[in-house]
Enzyme design. Sequence first.
Site, PDB file in Angstrom:
ATOM      1  N   HIS A  63      34.372  20.803 156.346  1.00  0.00           N
ATOM      2  CA  HIS A  63      32.757  20.533 156.806  1.00  0.00           C
ATOM      3  C   HIS A  63      32.614  21.198 157.917  1.00  0.00           C
ATOM      4  O   HIS A  63      33.363  21.300 158.853  1.00  0.00           O
ATOM      5  CB  HIS A  63      32.360  19.150 156.431  1.00  0.00           C
ATOM      6  CG  HIS A  63      33.290  18.405 157.200  1.00  0.00           C
ATOM      7  ND1 HIS A  63      34.325  17.771 157.161  1.00  0.00           N
ATOM      8  CD2 HIS A  63      32.509  17.748 158.386  1.00  0.00           C
ATOM      9  CE1 HIS A  63      34.631  16.852 158.223  1.00  0.00           C
ATOM     10  NE2 HIS A  63      33.565  16.763 158.986  1.00  0.00           N
ATOM     11  N   HIS A  65      29.778  20.571 161.403  1.00  0.00           N
ATOM     12  CA  HIS A  65      28.813  19.955 161.777  1.00  0.00           C
ATOM     13  C   HIS A  65      28.028  20.475 163.145  1.00  0.00           C
ATOM     14  O   HIS A  65      28.622  21.253 163.897  1.00  0.00           O
ATOM     15  CB  HIS A  65      29.590  18.701 162.719  1.00  0.00           C
ATOM     16  CG  HIS A  65      30.219  17.391 162.000  1.00  0.00           C
ATOM     17  ND1 HIS A  65      29.205  16.359 161.611  1.00  0.00           N
ATOM     18  CD2 HIS A  65      31.272  17.217 161.647  1.00  0.00           C
ATOM     19  CE1 HIS A  65      30.212  15.543 160.890  1.00  0.00           C
ATOM     20  NE2 HIS A  65      31.075  16.121 161.107  1.00  0.00           N
ATOM     21  N   TYR A 126      29.973  12.578 169.544  1.00  0.00           N
ATOM     22  CA  TYR A 126      30.371  12.281 168.023  1.00  0.00           C
ATOM     23  C   TYR A 126      30.777  13.639 167.513  1.00  0.00           C
ATOM     24  O   TYR A 126      31.731  13.511 166.857  1.00  0.00           O
ATOM     25  CB  TYR A 126      28.912  11.684 167.388  1.00  0.00           C
ATOM     26  CG  TYR A 126      29.366  11.486 165.742  1.00  0.00           C
ATOM     27  CD1 TYR A 126      30.105  10.632 165.578  1.00  0.00           C
ATOM     28  CD2 TYR A 126      28.941  12.562 164.860  1.00  0.00           C
ATOM     29  CE1 TYR A 126      30.418  10.552 163.946  1.00  0.00           C
ATOM     30  CE2 TYR A 126      29.098  12.387 163.682  1.00  0.00           C
ATOM     31  CZ  TYR A 126      29.936  11.429 163.101  1.00  0.00           C
ATOM     32  OH  TYR A 126      30.110  11.354 161.859  1.00  0.00           O
ATOM     33  N   GLN A 130      35.017  14.675 166.155  1.00  0.00           N
ATOM     34  CA  GLN A 130      35.287  14.835 164.817  1.00  0.00           C
ATOM     35  C   GLN A 130      36.556  15.526 164.533  1.00  0.00           C
ATOM     36  O   GLN A 130      37.315  15.097 163.898  1.00  0.00           O
ATOM     37  CB  GLN A 130      34.138  15.808 163.892  1.00  0.00           C
ATOM     38  CG  GLN A 130      32.583  15.022 163.903  1.00  0.00           C
ATOM     39  CD  GLN A 130      33.198  13.330 163.184  1.00  0.00           C
ATOM     40  OE1 GLN A 130      33.545  13.510 161.915  1.00  0.00           O
ATOM     41  NE2 GLN A 130      32.789  12.431 163.936  1.00  0.00           N
TER      42      GLN A 130
END
Length: 137
Positions: A63, A65, A126, A130
């Site tokens: 994924h 971000h 944040y 990850q």
Amino acid sequence: MSQRNYKSNKNIVFSCKYHVVFCPKYRRPVLTDGVDERFKQIALELSEELGFEIVEQEVMPDHVHLLIDCDPQFGIHRIVKQLKGRSSRLLRSEFPWLKRRLPSLWTNSYFVATVGGAPIAIVRQYIENQKWVADNK
């Protein structure tokens, strides 16, 4: 207290930041072996072309971000559509093994949330963390 940076166009003054997450089809861990770095290049090229800012980005094997600062009149949905479309076309042409693994690179869906009142430093931290979280599972 941190100062908020506002941007403007001829109609509005704004500060719109969005946390965007999207995944490859079937959540396959294909964003590795140079695909991740090439995706980052494509995203930065597109941001310069369309006039939005990528404040932070992290590409995980399964994924992506992004923390995006953009003009609300242009729309985050247009940015995500352009980003997924261009990156899919370029990555699948530059990395032929992606075509063999997936019928299309990205799922049709994505997550987007306005950052709102959260300090940008916290959201940035944040997203940066990850990679560390995934490595320590």
